[in-house]
Design an enzyme around this catalytic site. Structure first.
Site, PDB file in Angstrom:
ATOM      1  N   SER A 124     -52.350  12.669  39.468  1.00 25.06           N
ATOM      2  CA  SER A 124     -52.256  14.147  39.461  1.00 25.06           C
ATOM      3  C   SER A 124     -53.726  14.860  39.876  1.00 25.06           C
ATOM      4  O   SER A 124     -54.696  13.979  39.655  1.00 25.06           O
ATOM      5  CB  SER A 124     -52.014  14.571  38.025  1.00 25.06           C
ATOM      6  OG  SER A 124     -52.498  16.027  37.876  1.00 25.06           O
ATOM      7  N   TYR A 148     -53.754  14.223  28.452  1.00 26.10           N
ATOM      8  CA  TYR A 148     -52.990  13.995  29.798  1.00 26.10           C
ATOM      9  C   TYR A 148     -53.611  13.432  31.061  1.00 26.10           C
ATOM     10  O   TYR A 148     -53.383  12.637  31.681  1.00 26.10           O
ATOM     11  CB  TYR A 148     -52.024  15.035  30.042  1.00 26.10           C
ATOM     12  CG  TYR A 148     -51.497  15.208  31.356  1.00 26.10           C
ATOM     13  CD1 TYR A 148     -50.348  14.385  31.454  1.00 26.10           C
ATOM     14  CD2 TYR A 148     -51.937  15.783  32.373  1.00 26.10           C
ATOM     15  CE1 TYR A 148     -49.754  14.245  32.852  1.00 26.10           C
ATOM     16  CE2 TYR A 148     -51.154  15.898  33.693  1.00 26.10           C
ATOM     17  CZ  TYR A 148     -50.424  14.970  34.019  1.00 26.10           C
ATOM     18  OH  TYR A 148     -49.617  14.779  35.220  1.00 26.10           O
ATOM     19  N   LYS A 152     -54.072   9.833  33.240  1.00 29.78           N
ATOM     20  CA  LYS A 152     -54.048   9.286  34.654  1.00 29.78           C
ATOM     21  C   LYS A 152     -55.413   8.828  35.271  1.00 29.78           C
ATOM     22  O   LYS A 152     -55.217   7.747  35.954  1.00 29.78           O
ATOM     23  CB  LYS A 152     -53.896  10.642  35.400  1.00 29.78           C
ATOM     24  CG  LYS A 152     -52.441  11.609  35.094  1.00 29.78           C
ATOM     25  CD  LYS A 152     -51.228  10.603  35.591  1.00 29.78           C
ATOM     26  CE  LYS A 152     -50.019  11.224  35.337  1.00 29.78           C
ATOM     27  NZ  LYS A 152     -48.814  10.591  35.664  1.00 29.78           N
ATOM     28  N   ASN A 178     -49.455  21.078  42.880  1.00 36.04           N
ATOM     29  CA  ASN A 178     -48.362  21.730  41.827  1.00 36.04           C
ATOM     30  C   ASN A 178     -46.943  21.553  42.864  1.00 36.04           C
ATOM     31  O   ASN A 178     -46.708  22.608  43.474  1.00 36.04           O
ATOM     32  CB  ASN A 178     -48.919  23.310  41.887  1.00 36.04           C
ATOM     33  CG  ASN A 178     -50.025  23.486  41.031  1.00 36.04           C
ATOM     34  OD1 ASN A 178     -51.169  22.791  41.109  1.00 36.04           O
ATOM     35  ND2 ASN A 178     -49.936  23.846  39.760  1.00 36.04           N
ATOM     36  N   LEU A 199     -45.337  27.235  36.047  1.00 31.94           N
ATOM     37  CA  LEU A 199     -45.190  28.650  36.467  1.00 31.94           C
ATOM     38  C   LEU A 199     -43.827  28.930  37.079  1.00 31.94           C
ATOM     39  O   LEU A 199     -43.079  29.738  36.524  1.00 31.94           O
ATOM     40  CB  LEU A 199     -46.497  28.796  37.287  1.00 31.94           C
ATOM     41  CG  LEU A 199     -46.234  30.331  38.151  1.00 31.94           C
ATOM     42  CD1 LEU A 199     -46.370  31.348  36.931  1.00 31.94           C
ATOM     43  CD2 LEU A 199     -47.474  30.444  39.020  1.00 31.94           C
TER      44      LEU A 199
HETATM   45  C1  WQD Z   1     -50.147  27.157  37.477  1.00 35.76           C
HETATM   46  C2  WQD Z   1     -50.817  28.745  37.232  1.00 35.76           C
HETATM   47  C3  WQD Z   1     -51.369  29.358  34.988  1.00 35.76           C
HETATM   48  C4  WQD Z   1     -47.408  29.735  33.462  1.00 35.76           C
HETATM   49  C5  WQD Z   1     -50.144  21.846  35.530  1.00 35.76           C
HETATM   50  C6  WQD Z   1     -50.855  20.492  35.214  1.00 35.76           C
HETATM   51  C7  WQD Z   1     -51.331  19.625  36.022  1.00 35.76           C
HETATM   52  C8  WQD Z   1     -50.074  19.261  36.971  1.00 35.76           C
HETATM   53  C9  WQD Z   1     -49.218  20.556  37.182  1.00 35.76           C
HETATM   54  C10 WQD Z   1     -48.562  17.593  36.166  1.00 35.76           C
HETATM   55  C11 WQD Z   1     -52.218  28.661  36.408  1.00 35.76           C
HETATM   56  C12 WQD Z   1     -50.378  30.384  35.537  1.00 35.76           C
HETATM   57  C13 WQD Z   1     -48.308  29.657  34.411  1.00 35.76           C
HETATM   58  C14 WQD Z   1     -47.071  31.198  33.194  1.00 35.76           C
HETATM   59  C15 WQD Z   1     -48.848  31.767  34.505  1.00 35.76           C
HETATM   60  N1  WQD Z   1     -49.310  18.228  35.987  1.00 35.76           N
HETATM   61  N2  WQD Z   1     -49.232  30.418  34.800  1.00 35.76           N
HETATM   62  N3  WQD Z   1     -47.946  32.081  33.510  1.00 35.76           N
HETATM   63  O1  WQD Z   1     -51.830  24.417  35.388  1.00 35.76           O
HETATM   64  O2  WQD Z   1     -52.028  24.374  37.877  1.00 35.76           O
HETATM   65  O3  WQD Z   1     -51.058  22.348  36.505  1.00 35.76           O
HETATM   66  O4  WQD Z   1     -49.072  21.375  36.238  1.00 35.76           O
HETATM   67  O5  WQD Z   1     -47.726  16.988  35.742  1.00 35.76           O
HETATM   68  O6  WQD Z   1     -51.849  18.512  35.532  1.00 35.76           O
HETATM   69  O7  WQD Z   1     -52.437  21.031  34.341  1.00 35.76           O
HETATM   70  O8  WQD Z   1     -49.831  24.478  36.628  1.00 35.76           O
HETATM   71  O9  WQD Z   1     -47.672  25.715  36.553  1.00 35.76           O
HETATM   72  O10 WQD Z   1     -48.828  25.257  34.416  1.00 35.76           O
HETATM   73  O11 WQD Z   1     -49.761  26.924  36.243  1.00 35.76           O
HETATM   74  O12 WQD Z   1     -49.715  32.689  34.929  1.00 35.76           O
HETATM   75  O13 WQD Z   1     -46.014  31.358  32.227  1.00 35.76           O
HETATM   76  O14 WQD Z   1     -49.839  29.511  36.806  1.00 35.76           O
HETATM   77  O15 WQD Z   1     -52.302  29.879  34.272  1.00 35.76           O
HETATM   78  O16 WQD Z   1     -53.080  29.506  36.856  1.00 35.76           O
HETATM   79  P1  WQD Z   1     -51.318  23.734  36.518  1.00 35.76           P
HETATM   80  P2  WQD Z   1     -48.843  25.415  35.951  1.00 35.76           P
END
Ligand code: WQD
Length: 336
Positions: A124, A148, A152, A178, A199
């Site tokens: 990741s 987590y 990795k 992502n 997200l």
């Molecule tokens: C993306 C952006 C949130 C939800 C995570 C893990 C990473 C990888 C992928 C793997 C951020 C924002 C989110 C919401 C929002 N993992 N957001 N409202 O954090 O980049 O990565 O997933 O398995 O290790 O950390 O991805 O999709 O959670 O968030 O505004 O309801 O969307 O704050 O900026 P992230 P994410």
């Protein structure tokens, strides 16, 4: 000879199986179905028009993993089985070290015993931690801000040690940015059991009317529109990255890491408006404080994967949203 895909019923694993079957590889799935529905296996078969064996077993279960190598001629393993919720890993760190680190150890020991030494590991971009500069290149120092992410980093280190101990190993650690989107058939996609953390499933639920609004975490980042920026990559492109890595490993011994991303970032709000445009649904949102542990901007330097693996992404943000929306509608139809 077959490719063993651990976690093959999951979101990313299912797309990898489809891609492997499409190009004529034989596949075996090992999955404990803790975060995947068993019917996904049938859907993979439906898309591919081919059959393959799937075992319901945990990758930490030594006897079960050994048995797979005894029963099948496994050429290589694509290892995705593991836990992936950042927040949960902070509450239940032991569970994460057990599933992810101990799982990888059990798997590698069984591989070594069976003489199967080709491994593509699901890593990741979280291994790059919280410090820029972006874009992240593979030689950026590794650090993590949660258990987590540390699992990795630890597994990548274990794999480097393994190769150092026995140069016959062929290992690629793929650092996903992502992953979003779904298979174009609408039959498989991201379908988390329980409340989603990421997200795109949240956006899709709002578009589908299952949640009233999206909470956007952070509107005051130092970015063009104040929202956080990520490198969203279509899961079908990601799946093809695994095939490219596998092809590469057939002619290479070593332990190497590759970024799998597009090399370009979009903000949360850009993703929201792309999804609204494609779905034709309003996506109301509120801006809330930043989410703990988030960084402002994260995107890949994708040059190494392109140069060495010959892989680059082909699908646009629009297509990622369109395919995710098609899958969401399929899910809603089947739930009726
Ligand atoms: C993306 C952006 C949130 C939800 C995570 C893990 C990473 C990888 C992928 C793997 C951020 C924002 C989110 C919401 C929002 N993992 N957001 N409202 O954090 O980049 O990565 O997933 O398995 O290790 O950390 O991805 O999709 O959670 O968030 O505004 O309801 O969307 O704050 O900026 P992230 P994410």
């Amino acid at each position: 000879m077959a490719i063993l895909v651990t976690g093959g019923a999951g979101y990313i694993g299912s797309h990898i199986c489809v891609e492997l079957l499409r190009i004529g590889e034989d596949v075996i799935v090992l999955d404990n179905f803790s975060n995947a529905k068993p019917e996904v296996i049938g859907r993979i078969k439906q898309i591919a028009g081919r059959d393959f064996p799937a075992r319901a077993a945990d990758v930490r279960h030594e006897a079960a993993v050994r048995q797979v190598f005894a029963d099948y001629d496994v050429e290589a393993v694509i290892h995705l089985a593991g836990l992936k919720a950042v927040g949960e890993s902070q509450v239940l760190p032991l569970r994460y070290y057990q599933h992810n680190v101990a799982g990888a150890l059990v798997l590698c020991a069984a591989m070594q015993e069976a003489g199967c030494k080709t491994l593509v590991f699901s890593s990741s971009a979280t291994v790059y931690g919280a410090e820029g500069p972006v874009p992240f290149r593979e030689d950026h120092p590794l650090s993590a801000v949660n258990p987590y992410g540390r699992t990795k980093i630890m597994i990548e280190q274990i794999l480097r040690d393994l190769h150092a101990s026995d140069s016959a190993w062929r290992i690629a650690s793929l650092r996903y940015f992502n992953p979003i989107g779904a298979h174009e058939s609408g039959l498989i996609g991201e379908d988390p059991l329980g409340t989603p953390n990421n997200l795109l499933p949240c956006i899709a639920q709002v578009a589908a009317g299952r949640r009233p609004r999206l909470t956007v975490y952070g509107g005051d980042y130092d970015t063009a529109d104040g929202a956080a920026v990520r490198d969203y990559v279509h899961v079908a492109d990601l799946a093809q990255g695994h095939v490219s890595a596998l092809t590469y490993l057939r002619g290479y011994t070593g332990a190497e890491a590759f970024n799998l991303g597009t090399g370009r970032g979009y903000s949360v709000l850009e993703l929201v408006s792309a999804f609204a445009a494609v779905s034709g649904r309003p996506i109301p949102y509120v801006i809330a404080p930043r989410r703990a542990g988030d960084i402002a901007v994260c995107y890949a330097d994708a040059a190494k994967a392109e140069k060495i693996l010959g892989w680059r992404t082909r699908r646009s943000l629009r297509q990622m949203c369109a395919d995710a929306w098609r899958f969401t509608r399929t899910m809603l139809e089947t739930a009726k």
